[in-house]
Design a protein around this motif. Structure first.
Motif, PDB file in Angstrom:
ATOM      1  N   GLN A  44     -11.089   3.057  -3.191  1.00 23.31           N
ATOM      2  CA  GLN A  44     -11.886   1.901  -3.515  1.00 23.31           C
ATOM      3  C   GLN A  44     -12.348   1.850  -4.890  1.00 23.31           C
ATOM      4  OE1 GLN A  44     -14.770   1.945  -0.223  1.00 23.31           O
ATOM      5  NE2 GLN A  44     -13.153   1.966   1.374  1.00 23.31           N
ATOM      6  N   GLU A  59       0.986   5.568  -0.309  1.00 25.77           N
ATOM      7  CA  GLU A  59       0.286   6.849  -0.468  1.00 25.77           C
ATOM      8  C   GLU A  59       0.408   7.514  -1.609  1.00 25.77           C
ATOM      9  OE1 GLU A  59      -0.127  10.889   2.153  1.00 25.77           O
ATOM     10  OE2 GLU A  59      -0.044   9.014   3.355  1.00 25.77           O
ATOM     11  N   SER A 118      -4.106  11.337  -0.956  1.00 23.47           N
ATOM     12  CA  SER A 118      -4.285  12.438  -0.280  1.00 23.47           C
ATOM     13  C   SER A 118      -4.485  13.587  -1.112  1.00 23.47           C
ATOM     14  CB  SER A 118      -2.907  12.985   0.388  1.00 23.47           C
ATOM     15  OG  SER A 118      -2.693  12.158   1.757  1.00 23.47           O
ATOM     16  N   SER A 167       0.750  -1.166   0.154  1.00 19.05           N
ATOM     17  CA  SER A 167       0.064  -0.134   0.159  1.00 19.05           C
ATOM     18  C   SER A 167       0.721   1.190  -0.125  1.00 19.05           C
ATOM     19  CB  SER A 167      -1.051  -0.033   1.331  1.00 19.05           C
ATOM     20  OG  SER A 167      -1.820   1.250   1.210  1.00 19.05           O
ATOM     21  N   THR A 224      -7.612  12.721   3.240  1.00 19.25           N
ATOM     22  CA  THR A 224      -6.942  11.365   2.864  1.00 19.25           C
ATOM     23  C   THR A 224      -7.922  10.176   2.998  1.00 19.25           C
ATOM     24  OG1 THR A 224      -4.622  12.223   3.578  1.00 19.25           O
ATOM     25  CG2 THR A 224      -4.967   9.894   3.337  1.00 19.25           C
ATOM     26  N   ALA A 225      -7.979   9.523   1.843  1.00 14.71           N
ATOM     27  CA  ALA A 225      -8.905   8.110   1.810  1.00 14.71           C
ATOM     28  C   ALA A 225      -8.144   7.006   1.234  1.00 14.71           C
ATOM     29  CB  ALA A 225      -9.984   8.581   1.501  1.00 14.71           C
ATOM     30  N   THR A 226      -8.665   5.701   1.417  1.00 11.37           N
ATOM     31  CA  THR A 226      -8.228   4.649   0.757  1.00 11.37           C
ATOM     32  C   THR A 226      -9.121   4.722  -0.700  1.00 11.37           C
ATOM     33  OG1 THR A 226      -7.694   3.553   2.583  1.00 11.37           O
ATOM     34  CG2 THR A 226      -7.950   2.221   0.594  1.00 11.37           C
ATOM     35  N   ASN A 281      -4.594   1.716  -2.670  1.00 12.40           N
ATOM     36  CA  ASN A 281      -3.525   2.791  -1.913  1.00 12.40           C
ATOM     37  C   ASN A 281      -4.344   3.945  -1.411  1.00 12.40           C
ATOM     38  OD1 ASN A 281      -1.609   1.137  -2.849  1.00 12.40           O
ATOM     39  ND2 ASN A 281      -1.303   2.235  -4.796  1.00 12.40           N
ATOM     40  N   SER A 282      -3.839   4.677  -0.685  1.00 11.34           N
ATOM     41  CA  SER A 282      -4.115   5.964   0.002  1.00 11.34           C
ATOM     42  C   SER A 282      -4.116   6.924  -0.680  1.00 11.34           C
ATOM     43  CB  SER A 282      -3.257   5.872   1.564  1.00 11.34           C
ATOM     44  OG  SER A 282      -3.931   7.231   2.200  1.00 11.34           O
TER      45      SER A 282
END
Length: 137
Positions: free
Chosen positions: A104, A34, A90, A32, A100-102, A87-88
């Motif tokens: 989906q 960012e 931002s 994962s 910041t979020a994953t 992945n995350s």
């Protein structure tokens, strides 16, 4: 001596069960990443709407912001999210970190909506009024 042998066997079983799980968790964390994406309101937004929201009569206000990206910014965001599922992400606007979020799913359509607290809104909202596209380094 039996107790010692039993404890030793138990520790071996725990190591056998726990180490693979720990390795898998660390491997997934390493996979994962960012991803950061920067938008500049005067360059990337076609429309911006700002709404002040009071919550149940309290004096605390949040600022709801809705932006419509231009076609180029929308295309870049869609491609970025498609390539970075899981992945995350931002998101920055005019140099300020908004969220910041994953990731989906792919973000399609070019419309973003988020809520800001007063501190962040005070920093961000004046910049949303800029009309000349000047990219920052």
């Amino acid at each position: 001596m039996t107790l010692f042998f039993g404890v030793k066997v138990l520790l071996s079983i725990i190591r056998f069960i726990m180490l693979p799980a720990l390795t898998i968790s660390l491997s997934n964390a390493a996979l994962s990443q960012e991803v950061n994406h920067h938008f500049y309101s005067a360059c990337d937004f076609n429309e911006t709407e700002v709404e002040i929201i009071s919550q149940d009569g309290s004096e605390t206000e949040n600022i709801k912001v809705r932006v419509v990206l231009n076609s180029e910014a929308a295309r870049k965001l869609e491609l970025l999210t498609r390539k970075n599922l899981g992945n995350s992400l931002s998101i920055y606007i005019n140099g300020e970190k908004i969220t910041t979020a994953t990731i989906q799913n792919e973000l399609k359509g070019g419309v973003l909506q988020f809520t800001l607290n007063q501190r962040l809104a005070t920093k961000l909202v004046p910049g949303l009024l800029r009309t000349s596209c000047r990219l920052h380094g």
